[in-house]
Design an enzyme around this catalytic site. Structure first.
Site, PDB file in Angstrom:
ATOM      1  N   GLY A  70      13.661  -2.561   8.955  1.00 10.93           N
ATOM      2  CA  GLY A  70      12.609  -1.619   8.939  1.00 10.93           C
ATOM      3  C   GLY A  70      11.466  -2.840   9.132  1.00 10.93           C
ATOM      4  CD  GLN A  71       9.160  -8.458  10.611  1.00 12.91           C
ATOM      5  OE1 GLN A  71      10.341  -8.910  11.099  1.00 12.91           O
ATOM      6  NE2 GLN A  71       7.487  -8.871  10.427  1.00 12.91           N
TER       7      GLN A  71
ATOM      8  CG  HIS B 181       9.418  -5.387   0.633  1.00 14.14           C
ATOM      9  ND1 HIS B 181       8.621  -5.078   1.390  1.00 14.14           N
ATOM     10  CD2 HIS B 181       9.458  -6.385   2.513  1.00 14.14           C
ATOM     11  CE1 HIS B 181       8.470  -4.372   2.727  1.00 14.14           C
ATOM     12  NE2 HIS B 181       8.952  -5.243   3.279  1.00 14.14           N
TER      13      HIS B 181
ATOM     14  CG  HIS C 136       6.499  -9.328   4.927  1.00 13.39           C
ATOM     15  ND1 HIS C 136       6.275  -8.859   6.303  1.00 13.39           N
ATOM     16  CD2 HIS C 136       6.959  -8.147   4.669  1.00 13.39           C
ATOM     17  CE1 HIS C 136       7.294  -7.436   7.119  1.00 13.39           C
ATOM     18  NE2 HIS C 136       7.309  -6.777   5.436  1.00 13.39           N
TER      19      HIS C 136
ATOM     20  CB  ILE D 243      -1.171   0.447   0.810  1.00 12.87           C
ATOM     21  CG1 ILE D 243      -0.356  -0.095   1.915  1.00 12.87           C
ATOM     22  CG2 ILE D 243      -2.373  -1.066   0.706  1.00 12.87           C
ATOM     23  CD1 ILE D 243      -1.296   0.472   4.177  1.00 12.87           C
TER      24      ILE D 243
END
Length: 119
Positions: free
Chosen positions: A98-99, A107, A105, A36
């Site tokens: 940065g999680q 990227h 997951h 998003i």
């Protein structure tokens, strides 16, 4: 418990269909959807359907699912037509990396030049 859906996990809610997402691929063990807040023209997240807080715990418990995630990343790159030019796959593990959603997951980023090292 690892592997089980977590009531407070955004990605578990996406897997269960309780939160909408722009799904681009789905397999027996994974689901992939557009980020998003994209950081590149193509920015898709590939997640295991089972809940694991990070890549390390997923790899320790279900290495085959890690392979499924990477296979799906390659298919997404081909579908998005970024496989010939190049793309990046990233697992951020831990808040310091940065999680922000603690459901493993990957990227998949591409569609523009990607500098190294990142951030």
């Amino acid at each position: 418990m690892a592997g089980e859906p977590q009531a407070d996990c955004l990605f578990c809610k996406i897997v269960e269909g309780h939160v909408p997402a722009d799904v681009v691929r789905e397999s027996e063990t994974t689901i992939a959807f557009r980020d998003i807040n994209p950081q590149a023209p193509t920015h898709v997240l590939v997640i295991p359907k089972a809940h694991y807080p990070d890549a390390a715990s997923l790899a320790a418990a279900e290495p085959g699912v890690v392979a499924d995630i990477l296979t799906e990343a390659g298919r997404i790159a081909a579908d998005e037509k970024i496989d010939d030019h190049g793309y990046r796959v990233i697992f951020n593990t831990g808040a310091g990396a940065g999680q922000t959603v603690f459901h493993a997951h990957l990227h998949v980023l591409g569609g523009r030049g990607l500098q190294w090292p990142p951030g």
